[in-house]
Write an enzyme that holds these catalytic residues in place. Structure first.
Site, PDB file in Angstrom:
ATOM      1  N   ARG A 122       0.801  -1.229   0.000  1.00  0.00           N
ATOM      2  CA  ARG A 122       0.000   0.000   0.000  1.00  0.00           C
ATOM      3  C   ARG A 122       0.836   1.281   0.000  1.00  0.00           C
ATOM      4  O   ARG A 122       1.901   1.335   0.618  1.00  0.00           O
ATOM      5  CB  ARG A 122      -0.916   0.014   1.237  1.00  0.00           C
ATOM      6  CG  ARG A 122      -1.973  -1.056   1.172  1.00  0.00           C
ATOM      7  CD  ARG A 122      -2.810  -1.147   2.435  1.00  0.00           C
ATOM      8  NE  ARG A 122      -3.899  -2.097   2.231  1.00  0.00           N
ATOM      9  CZ  ARG A 122      -3.751  -3.422   2.301  1.00  0.00           C
ATOM     10  NH1 ARG A 122      -2.585  -3.956   2.606  1.00  0.00           N
ATOM     11  NH2 ARG A 122      -4.784  -4.213   2.073  1.00  0.00           N
ATOM     12  N   HIS A 147      -0.783  -2.511  -4.518  1.00  0.00           N
ATOM     13  CA  HIS A 147      -0.197  -3.394  -5.531  1.00  0.00           C
ATOM     14  C   HIS A 147      -0.139  -2.769  -6.933  1.00  0.00           C
ATOM     15  O   HIS A 147      -0.493  -3.409  -7.928  1.00  0.00           O
ATOM     16  CB  HIS A 147      -0.957  -4.715  -5.571  1.00  0.00           C
ATOM     17  CG  HIS A 147      -0.820  -5.549  -4.322  1.00  0.00           C
ATOM     18  ND1 HIS A 147       0.279  -5.478  -3.497  1.00  0.00           N
ATOM     19  CD2 HIS A 147      -1.655  -6.473  -3.749  1.00  0.00           C
ATOM     20  CE1 HIS A 147       0.124  -6.327  -2.485  1.00  0.00           C
ATOM     21  NE2 HIS A 147      -1.039  -6.938  -2.607  1.00  0.00           N
ATOM     22  N   HIS A 221       2.925 -12.746  -5.589  1.00  0.00           N
ATOM     23  CA  HIS A 221       1.777 -12.883  -4.691  1.00  0.00           C
ATOM     24  C   HIS A 221       1.187 -14.298  -4.696  1.00  0.00           C
ATOM     25  O   HIS A 221      -0.035 -14.470  -4.619  1.00  0.00           O
ATOM     26  CB  HIS A 221       0.717 -11.866  -5.092  1.00  0.00           C
ATOM     27  CG  HIS A 221      -0.146 -11.385  -3.975  1.00  0.00           C
ATOM     28  ND1 HIS A 221      -1.090 -12.192  -3.365  1.00  0.00           N
ATOM     29  CD2 HIS A 221      -0.216 -10.195  -3.340  1.00  0.00           C
ATOM     30  CE1 HIS A 221      -1.712 -11.494  -2.422  1.00  0.00           C
ATOM     31  NE2 HIS A 221      -1.197 -10.284  -2.377  1.00  0.00           N
ATOM     32  N   ASP A 293      -1.846  -9.818   8.318  1.00  0.00           N
ATOM     33  CA  ASP A 293      -1.707  -9.089   7.046  1.00  0.00           C
ATOM     34  C   ASP A 293      -0.720  -7.964   7.335  1.00  0.00           C
ATOM     35  O   ASP A 293      -1.037  -6.790   7.243  1.00  0.00           O
ATOM     36  CB  ASP A 293      -3.078  -8.560   6.599  1.00  0.00           C
ATOM     37  CG  ASP A 293      -3.052  -8.056   5.153  1.00  0.00           C
ATOM     38  OD1 ASP A 293      -1.980  -8.118   4.526  1.00  0.00           O
ATOM     39  OD2 ASP A 293      -4.102  -7.604   4.667  1.00  0.00           O
ATOM     40  N   GLU A 359       5.113 -12.355   0.950  1.00  0.00           N
ATOM     41  CA  GLU A 359       5.528 -11.403  -0.080  1.00  0.00           C
ATOM     42  C   GLU A 359       6.799 -10.699   0.379  1.00  0.00           C
ATOM     43  O   GLU A 359       6.760  -9.844   1.258  1.00  0.00           O
ATOM     44  CB  GLU A 359       4.408 -10.389  -0.319  1.00  0.00           C
ATOM     45  CG  GLU A 359       3.104 -11.030  -0.754  1.00  0.00           C
ATOM     46  CD  GLU A 359       1.891 -10.201  -0.358  1.00  0.00           C
ATOM     47  OE1 GLU A 359       1.759  -9.061  -0.813  1.00  0.00           O
ATOM     48  OE2 GLU A 359       1.060 -10.705   0.434  1.00  0.00           O
TER      49      GLU A 359
END
Ligand code: BGC
Length: 395
Positions: A122, A147, A221, A293, A359
């Protein structure tokens, strides 16, 4: 590594010859049956037609096999469509979430298997300032840009060419992102190389150059489920991450800027534990992400060569995965937003927690966070980054 540090080692020649096209993939090697033997000998990658986009662009699927591992990659988004590896009894299974058909990827994919760019993760309020100029990006995640924006590298057709090096078989993917595309300054020439070794390793090398100062953060991803795609929850996988700190986030999942200690929190994966162990503890950060996350600050920092940072073990299949990277950060995403509306390659539906992503990256929102390692790439410098996923089994 990044932009800035590795830049001193700039070598632009490879990129200069990369006359990438954003349309159909070019002709490639003669197709033969994909396969390999356990002796390490491999056959060239096989190309087949996978589908056609609405604008007429052709999308190919490439199959690579080496030493018992089979990888399928699409020219659309450089997507890892499937990754087949043996379990402890030698039975092969696909451990990567994805779809059978191109339409499903185009219609609604939460970045399954895709290459992410120009900026992975982000950027707050979909803007940043570089050298005194403010750049506006498309907001596609609440107020933020996620992304690479509404049409990031995951939704572009890459030029794909087969590549091999000794016993390793691979693909070279190229994409040229024009100055101003998705709001970013500078024409960025990107080259990504997927390489399968006979030892069960998938290596991804990223390289990029620009003609104007810009920001770059490339990653992949892939959603993994080592018990097999479509087999249900990943909460029983044991995960170890060599990170003593992570970057807590605000309510829109932008880092607050703090590098918080993992000690005494559900974010402490330093000694290995099941992913599901502390998921329901009610930690405010876990509530915010509806699970994990978050970006982990890897203890090793930025390195010239990939250093091991993650180990994952799935007890039923015995499959293991190790991740080594040159990057300083790792977004561990526990598949929280899979909501039972997508049907995967196995024909089974994906629900929350049916796959996880690791990631490797620079930290989210770095262009707006002067305290984070820089993601700025300048003309004459070369962005380089490498991540290696190594698969095996335990008894
Ligand atoms: C992000 C998640 C997002 C997912 C895409 C991850 O990298 O951190 O918040 O939902 O990508 O589906």
């Amino acid at each position: 590594m990044t932009t800035s540090r590795r830049t001193l080692l700039a070598a632009t020649t490879g990129i200069a010859t990369a006359a990438a096209t954003t349309t159909a993939a070019r002709a490639a090697t003669p197709a033969t049956a994909a396969g390999s033997s356990r002796t390490g000998r491999h056959q060239p990658p096989v190309r087949e037609h996978f589908g056609t986009l609405d604008n007429g662009d052709r999308v190919d699927r490439w199959t690579l096999a080496n030493g018992g591992t089979r990888l399928r990659v699409l020219s659309y988004g450089g997507i890892v469509q499937s990754l087949e590896i043996p379990d402890r009894r030698g039975r092969s299974g696909n451990v990567s979430l994805g779809f059978d058909a191109l339409d499903d990827y185009v219609a609604d994919s939460p970045y399954f298997g895709a290459l992410i760019g120009r900026y992975g993760n982000r950027i707050a309020d979909a803007k940043f300032t570089l050298d005194g100029t403010e750049y506006e990006l498309p907001a596609n995640d609440g107020p933020n840009s996620l992304h690479g924006g509404t049409k990031g590298f995951d939704k572009r057709v890459w030029d794909v060419q087969p590549y091999s090096s000794g016993p390793d078989v691979g693909l070279t993917l190229r994409y040229v992102s024009r100055d101003g595309e998705m709001g970013y300054p500078g024409t960025l020439r990107t080259r990504v190389r997927y390489l399968l070794t006979p030892r069960g390793e998938l290596r991804i090398d990223y390289k990029a150059t620009t003609d104007k100062a810009t920001v770059v953060n490339l990653t992949n991803h892939t959603y993994f489920n080592l018990a097999g795609e479509g087999s249900g929850s990943i909460e029983g996988h044991t995960l170890r991450i060599a990170a003593s700190r992570y970057t807590p986030v605000d309510k829109t999942l932008i880092p607050t800027g703090e590098l918080a200690r993992v000690a005494g929190t559900p974010f402490d994966f330093r000694h290995g534990k099941p992913i599901g162990q502390d998921l329901r503890e009610g930690h405010p950060q876990i509530l915010r992400g509806q699970g994990f996350d978050h970006n982990f600050v890897l203890d090793k920092g930025i390195t010239d060569r990939p250093r091991q940072v993650v180990t994952v073990t799935e007890p039923e299949s015995g499959r293991t995965m190790r991740v080594a990277t040159t990057e300083p950060g790792l977004q561990f995403y526990s598949g929280n937003f899979l909501d039972g509306t997508l049907k995967g390659t196995s024909g089974r539906v994906y629900r929350a927690g049916d796959g996880f992503c690791l990631e490797t990256q620079h930290f989210p929102d770095s262009p707006n966070q002067p305290g984070f390692p820089s993601t700025v790439l300048r003309p004459g410098k070369t962005y380089r980054s490498t991540t290696v996923y190594s698969f095996g089994t335990e008894r």
